[in-house]
Design a protein around this motif. Structure first.
Motif, mmCIF file in Angstrom:
data_model
loop_
_atom_site.group_PDB
_atom_site.id
_atom_site.type_symbol
_atom_site.label_atom_id
_atom_site.label_comp_id
_atom_site.label_asym_id
_atom_site.label_seq_id
_atom_site.Cartn_x
_atom_site.Cartn_y
_atom_site.Cartn_z
ATOM 1 N N THR A 39 0.815 -1.214 0.000
ATOM 2 C CA THR A 39 0.000 0.000 0.000
ATOM 3 C C THR A 39 0.848 1.263 0.000
ATOM 4 O OG1 THR A 39 -0.117 -0.122 2.413
ATOM 5 C CG2 THR A 39 -1.903 -1.156 1.168
ATOM 6 N N SER A 40 2.074 1.160 0.544
ATOM 7 C CA SER A 40 2.948 2.334 0.599
ATOM 8 C C SER A 40 3.783 2.501 -0.672
ATOM 9 C CB SER A 40 3.885 2.242 1.811
ATOM 10 O OG SER A 40 4.665 1.064 1.747
ATOM 11 N N GLY A 41 3.706 1.536 -1.594
ATOM 12 C CA GLY A 41 4.445 1.639 -2.841
ATOM 13 C C GLY A 41 5.327 0.440 -3.093
ATOM 14 N N SER A 42 6.177 0.546 -4.096
ATOM 15 C CA SER A 42 7.081 -0.539 -4.481
ATOM 16 C C SER A 42 8.517 -0.179 -4.117
ATOM 17 C CB SER A 42 6.986 -0.813 -5.984
ATOM 18 O OG SER A 42 5.658 -1.116 -6.359
ATOM 19 N N SER A 43 9.336 -1.218 -3.912
ATOM 20 C CA SER A 43 10.734 -0.988 -3.551
ATOM 21 C C SER A 43 11.600 -2.077 -4.150
ATOM 22 C CB SER A 43 10.916 -0.957 -2.033
ATOM 23 O OG SER A 43 10.570 -2.206 -1.462
ATOM 24 N N LEU A 44 12.866 -1.739 -4.373
ATOM 25 C CA LEU A 44 13.851 -2.662 -4.917
ATOM 26 C C LEU A 44 15.142 -2.500 -4.129
ATOM 27 C CD1 LEU A 44 14.807 -4.679 -7.144
ATOM 28 C CD2 LEU A 44 15.464 -2.681 -8.489
ATOM 29 N N THR A 45 15.681 -3.588 -3.631
ATOM 30 C CA THR A 45 16.930 -3.555 -2.871
ATOM 31 C C THR A 45 17.982 -4.398 -3.573
ATOM 32 O OG1 THR A 45 16.242 -5.460 -1.500
ATOM 33 C CG2 THR A 45 15.730 -3.246 -0.675
ATOM 34 N N PHE A 64 21.779 -0.818 -1.528
ATOM 35 C CA PHE A 64 21.046 0.180 -2.289
ATOM 36 C C PHE A 64 19.555 -0.107 -2.178
ATOM 37 C CE2 PHE A 64 25.188 -0.310 -4.308
ATOM 38 C CZ PHE A 64 25.624 1.009 -4.369
ATOM 39 N N LEU A 65 18.782 0.947 -1.969
ATOM 40 C CA LEU A 65 17.332 0.835 -1.868
ATOM 41 C C LEU A 65 16.686 1.889 -2.762
ATOM 42 C CD1 LEU A 65 14.660 -0.146 -0.591
ATOM 43 C CD2 LEU A 65 15.071 1.485 1.262
ATOM 44 N N ILE A 66 15.816 1.437 -3.628
ATOM 45 C CA ILE A 66 15.086 2.329 -4.524
ATOM 46 C C ILE A 66 13.594 2.058 -4.347
ATOM 47 C CG2 ILE A 66 14.703 3.052 -6.906
ATOM 48 C CD1 ILE A 66 17.475 2.008 -7.586
ATOM 49 N N SER A 67 12.857 3.104 -4.045
ATOM 50 C CA SER A 67 11.407 2.976 -3.907
ATOM 51 C C SER A 67 10.729 4.085 -4.694
ATOM 52 C CB SER A 67 11.003 3.043 -2.427
ATOM 53 O OG SER A 67 11.238 4.336 -1.903
ATOM 54 N N ASP A 68 9.418 4.149 -4.577
ATOM 55 C CA ASP A 68 8.667 5.161 -5.324
ATOM 56 C C ASP A 68 9.001 6.575 -4.867
ATOM 57 O OD1 ASP A 68 7.433 3.116 -6.674
ATOM 58 O OD2 ASP A 68 5.680 3.074 -5.349
ATOM 59 N N THR A 69 9.449 6.711 -3.618
ATOM 60 C CA THR A 69 9.665 8.052 -3.066
ATOM 61 C C THR A 69 11.083 8.309 -2.586
ATOM 62 O OG1 THR A 69 8.916 7.283 -0.883
ATOM 63 C CG2 THR A 69 7.263 8.250 -2.341
ATOM 64 N N SER A 70 11.963 7.300 -2.590
ATOM 65 C CA SER A 70 13.299 7.515 -2.033
ATOM 66 C C SER A 70 14.351 6.670 -2.727
ATOM 67 C CB SER A 70 13.316 7.209 -0.529
ATOM 68 O OG SER A 70 13.041 5.843 -0.297
ATOM 69 N N ILE A 71 15.587 7.138 -2.627
ATOM 70 C CA ILE A 71 16.767 6.419 -3.099
ATOM 71 C C ILE A 71 17.813 6.470 -1.992
ATOM 72 C CG2 ILE A 71 18.594 6.293 -4.832
ATOM 73 C CD1 ILE A 71 16.777 7.694 -6.781
#
Length: 219
Positions: A39-45, A64-71
Motif C-alpha cells: 500500500t505504501s508503494g514498491s521498492s527494490l533492494t 542500495f534501496l530504490i522505492s517510489d519516493t526515495s533512493i
C-alpha cells in the motif's frame, strides 16, 4: 575456511613425520536482491557483501534501496586489524534522497560519513569512539505541513560518539554464560538541537540445563 583437518603420517624408520593439512574453503561474499510492493508503494533492494576482501579479513558491505519516493545508498568498510595495531577501523558513506513533494510538499537530501575504531582498552573492556558528519537539505512547497515549513533549509550536523563495553561472556557467538555491560553516548559538536543521547544495556546469560539458556537484558 569451512574446515581444517590435519593428517599426520609417521615414518618410524627415519623418525620423521609428515603433516598434511586438508582445508575446505567457504564463500566469503554474497550478492542479494529483493523487490516488494504494498500500500505504501514498491521498492527494490540490491547489495553486495564481502567478509574477506583481498584475502585480508576486511569486510565490505554495500546496500542500495530504490522505492517510489526515495533512493538510498550505503557503503561501509571494516578493517578488523588496521595496520596490525589490534584496533579496528570502520568507515561508512551514506546518501539518501526522499521525494514527497507531490504528496506532502517536501523533498529532503542527506549525505554524510562516519569514521570510527574499536579496541580493547583493558582486560575485557572495549572502547569504541566514532565521528560522523551529515549534510541535509529540506525543500518545501505550499502543501507541506507547518512543522516541515519551519524546517526548510540546510543543516550540517557533526557528532562524536563513544561506547564502553565490559564483556565477560564465555563467547561472543551464542553465549551461554557471563554478562555484558555497555554504555554509549552521543555528543553533538555542530548541531541545531544540541541533544545528548545516552544508552545503557546490561545482558546476563545463565545456563539452566544442558539444552536451555536463560538470557536477561536490562536497559
Amino acid at each position: 575456511f569451512k574446515s581444517v583437518k590435519p593428517v599426520i603420517e609417521e615414518n618410524l624408520v627415519n623418525k620423521t613425520k609428515i603433516i598434511n593439512i586438508e582445508v575446505e574453503e567457504k564463500p566469503t561474499g554474497e550478492i542479494y536482491a529483493g523487490a516488494g510492493t504494498g500500500t505504501s508503494g514498491s521498492s527494490l533492494t540490491f547489495g553486495i557483501k564481502e567478509n574477506n576482501f583481498l584475502g585480508q579479513g576486511k569486510r565490505i558491505d554495500t546496500n542500495f534501496l530504490i522505492s517510489d519516493t526515495s533512493i538510498q545508498g550505503i557503503f561501509s568498510l571494516t578493517n578488523p586489524n588496521f595496520r596490525n595495531s589490534n584496533k579496528s577501523l570502520n568507515t561508512s558513506i551514506e546518501s539518501t534522497k526522499t521525494d514527497m513533494m507531490s504528496k506532502f510538499g517536501y523533498e529532503s537530501n542527506k549525505t554524510g560519513f562516519t569514521v570510527g575504531t574499536s579496541f580493547e582498552q583493558a582486560e575485557n573492556l572495549f572502547f569504541s569512539p566514532s565521528f560522523s558528519t551529515y549534510y541535509e537539505t529540506l525543500d518545501t512547497s505550499s502543501k507541506a505541513s507547518t512543522a516541515k515549513k519551519k524546517q526548510d533549509g540546510s543543516y550540517l550536523d557533526s557528532n562524536f560518539s563513544y561506547g564502553l563495553t565490559l564483556n565477560k561472556l564465555n563467547q561472543n557467538f551464542q553465549p551461554s554464560e557471563g554478562s555484558r555491560n555497555k554504555f554509549s553516548q552521543n555528543i553533538p559538536i555542530l548541531s541545531d538541537d544540541w541533544a545528548f543521547a545516552n544508552t545503557y544495556t546490561f545482558s546476563k546469560y545463565l545456563r539452566l540445563g544442558k539444552d536451555s539458556i536463560f538470557s536477561r537484558i536490562t536497559l
